[in-house]
Design a protein around this motif. Structure first.
Motif, mmCIF file in Angstrom:
data_model
loop_
_atom_site.group_PDB
_atom_site.id
_atom_site.type_symbol
_atom_site.label_atom_id
_atom_site.label_comp_id
_atom_site.label_asym_id
_atom_site.label_seq_id
_atom_site.Cartn_x
_atom_site.Cartn_y
_atom_site.Cartn_z
ATOM 1 N N PRO A 130 41.707 37.760 39.622
ATOM 2 C CA PRO A 130 43.111 37.764 40.050
ATOM 3 C C PRO A 130 43.540 39.084 40.680
ATOM 4 C CG PRO A 130 42.939 37.940 37.650
ATOM 5 C CD PRO A 130 41.567 37.662 38.166
ATOM 6 N N SER A 131 42.771 40.159 40.463
ATOM 7 C CA SER A 131 43.111 41.465 41.032
ATOM 8 C C SER A 131 42.160 41.800 42.165
ATOM 9 C CB SER A 131 43.037 42.550 39.959
ATOM 10 O OG SER A 131 43.206 43.833 40.529
ATOM 11 N N THR A 132 42.681 42.436 43.204
ATOM 12 C CA THR A 132 41.831 42.832 44.338
ATOM 13 C C THR A 132 41.236 44.228 44.159
ATOM 14 O OG1 THR A 132 43.779 43.708 45.511
ATOM 15 C CG2 THR A 132 43.141 41.399 45.958
ATOM 16 N N THR A 133 41.739 44.979 43.162
ATOM 17 C CA THR A 133 41.289 46.363 43.004
ATOM 18 C C THR A 133 40.737 46.686 41.613
ATOM 19 O OG1 THR A 133 43.530 47.066 42.403
ATOM 20 C CG2 THR A 133 42.903 47.213 44.736
ATOM 21 N N THR A 134 40.936 45.809 40.629
ATOM 22 C CA THR A 134 40.495 46.073 39.259
ATOM 23 C C THR A 134 39.374 45.115 38.871
ATOM 24 O OG1 THR A 134 42.713 46.825 38.629
ATOM 25 C CG2 THR A 134 41.206 46.234 36.846
ATOM 26 N N ALA A 135 38.314 45.651 38.306
ATOM 27 C CA ALA A 135 37.165 44.829 37.936
ATOM 28 C C ALA A 135 37.523 43.861 36.819
ATOM 29 C CB ALA A 135 36.012 45.726 37.488
ATOM 30 N N SER A 136 37.038 42.631 36.954
ATOM 31 C CA SER A 136 37.252 41.627 35.916
ATOM 32 C C SER A 136 36.210 41.811 34.811
ATOM 33 C CB SER A 136 37.142 40.222 36.504
ATOM 34 O OG SER A 136 35.807 39.967 36.930
ATOM 35 N N ASN A 137 36.442 41.158 33.684
ATOM 36 C CA ASN A 137 35.477 41.244 32.574
ATOM 37 C C ASN A 137 34.112 40.719 32.991
ATOM 38 O OD1 ASN A 137 37.321 42.383 30.843
ATOM 39 N ND2 ASN A 137 37.801 40.502 29.751
ATOM 40 N N ALA A 138 34.108 39.611 33.725
ATOM 41 C CA ALA A 138 32.837 39.016 34.156
ATOM 42 C C ALA A 138 32.081 39.965 35.080
ATOM 43 C CB ALA A 138 33.086 37.679 34.850
ATOM 44 N N GLN A 139 32.790 40.617 35.994
ATOM 45 C CA GLN A 139 32.147 41.561 36.910
ATOM 46 C C GLN A 139 31.569 42.754 36.157
ATOM 47 O OE1 GLN A 139 35.579 42.040 39.534
ATOM 48 N NE2 GLN A 139 34.417 41.139 41.235
#
Length: 409
Positions: A130-139
């Motif tokens: 959902p964020s373009t600049t913050t890493a997701s948990n999966a990433q």
């Protein structure tokens, strides 16, 4: 980052050479450095010639596995596990297949081939972010597991050892397997703590407990063997696993009516393209490392570490293998150059060279992976990715040193 590291090698080498000339009176130091530059450039070409064959061969077989549905089957097998570890990734999403392929390439030791697949996987995960600049948990989990570098069959390490004249290139098979298992487990546990993943979930435990028990029983069995028997077993299992995987890929491909020869050629062409792009990087790093060694700067740094280790009452034989570990977080090509240079300077089957090869096969380039993978999707806030990845890498280095003493001391 690589610009600064590469330039730093030359500048440190220059300062060290000036000091040896002006203070130590060694006027021949500059001739030795120039000789090292040309020698390392020649060595780069020799290494890449063999690398052409290795990458071409294994990407050909990996393409057969892909066409035969082996990679897809692995994605289905690992699907329930990833569904728990990456709950934000929908079941059947293309990212899961790409992640599996990336792990397969890393498992075979094809780090250069794994990177393009990993970038595709990261882009697929970004579509769900959902964020373009913050890493997701999966990433973050995907990146840390990449940084921990689970290497089941380090064929490129075997190739480098063969190129340097090792009579038994696969002798480091078991040490790398054990060290990389430690780094991967530490990486997974550190992310699980930060993300509060439910590792006690019955499905997750169904994957982890059998693997942990199998590894524990295997290590208990290894503990009953002498150092000579351990080295012999590592060689046998390495060669048997290597050839066994080839046969499995071919047989399953034939049974699935895959045109194995044509598909092999298709994958081999990709391997050729990957290999030919590596020569400039290998020349650059090997030449820089050669200057650093010839100037005496590398030996001076190692002497400092050696004195500190000796002061603590520990054995110092592993210290000469540490240059690979020191640069590995920043650059895979620099670490590869350090490993090859250690083999050249110490002997391919010397203890420091075995330590360097084990470290190279059991850890990954943390900052490079962070820069490339997150940079490819525009991620700026990486959250806990750096800390977890560095912890996994440090654990892999310590495990590699300990395992080498177990097997080869």
């Amino acid at each position: 980052m690589l610009n600064g590291l590469w330039l730093g090698f030359f500048l440190v080498g220059a300062v060290s050479a000036l000091g040896q000339w002006l203070i130590g009176g060694n006027a021949g130091i500059f001739a030795a450095m120039v000789e090292s530059i040309f020698a390392m450039a020649k060595l780069s070409v020799e290494v890449v010639i063999l690398l052409f064959g290795t990458l071409t061969l294994w990407l050909g077989f990996l393409k057969i596995a892909e066409k035969a549905g082996i990679v897809e089957w692995l994605a289905k097998v690992l699907g329930p596990l990833f569904a728990r570890l990456m709950p934000e990734v929908p079941k059947g999403h293309p990212a899961l297949g790409l992640i599996t392929m990336n792990f397969a390439a890393n498992g075979l030791g094809l780090d250069n081939a794994a990177t393009p697949i990993g970038l595709k996987a990261m882009r697929a995960l970004q579509e769900l972010n959902p964020s373009t600049t913050t890493a997701s948990n999966a990433q973050i989990l995907f990146l840390v597991l990449n940084a921990s570098s689970l290497t089941l069959l380090p064929v490129t390490i075997f190739m480098y050892r063969a190129q340097q004249g090792a009579p038994d290139p696969t002798m480091v098979f078991l040490p790398i397997l054990l060290a990389t298992s430690v780094s991967t487990l530490v990486g997974l546990l550190s992310v699980a703590v930060m993300q509060r993943l439910r590792l006690w979930d019955p499905v997750v435990l169904a994957y982890l407990i059998p693997g942990a028990l199998l590894l524990g029983c295997f290590m208990a069995f290894l503990g009953t063997l002498s150092a000579a028997a351990l080295a012999s077993l590592s060689s046998i299992l390495g060669n048997l696993t290597l050839f066994g995987i080839i046969v499995v890929f071919l047989v399953i491909g034939a049974l699935r009516r895959v045109q194995v020869y044509e598909v092999f050629i298709e994958g081999a062409k990709e391997g050729f393209d990957v290999a030919k792009s590596l020569l400039p990087y290998l020349v650059a790093m090997l030449v820089a490392v050669g200057v650093l060694r010839a100037s005496g700067a590398l030996e001076l740094a190692l002497d400092g570490i050696r004195h500190a280790v000796s002061w603590m009452g520990l054995d110092t034989r592993f210290v000469d293998g540490l240059p690979t570990a020191l640069v590995k977080p920043f650059s895979g090509s620099a670490a590869r150059a350090m490993m090859i240079e250690t083999m050249q300077a110490q002997g391919v089957d010397s203890f420091p060279a075995l330590v360097a090869a084990t470290i190279q096969g059991s850890t990954e380039t943390t900052f490079y992976v962070l820069a490339v993978y997150f940079g490819a999707v525009g991620i700026q806030r990486v959250r806990h990715a750096v800390g977890c990845a560095l912890l996994a890498e440090f654990s892999g280095v310590v495990a590699a040193i300990c395992v080498c003493y177990w097997f080869f001391a």
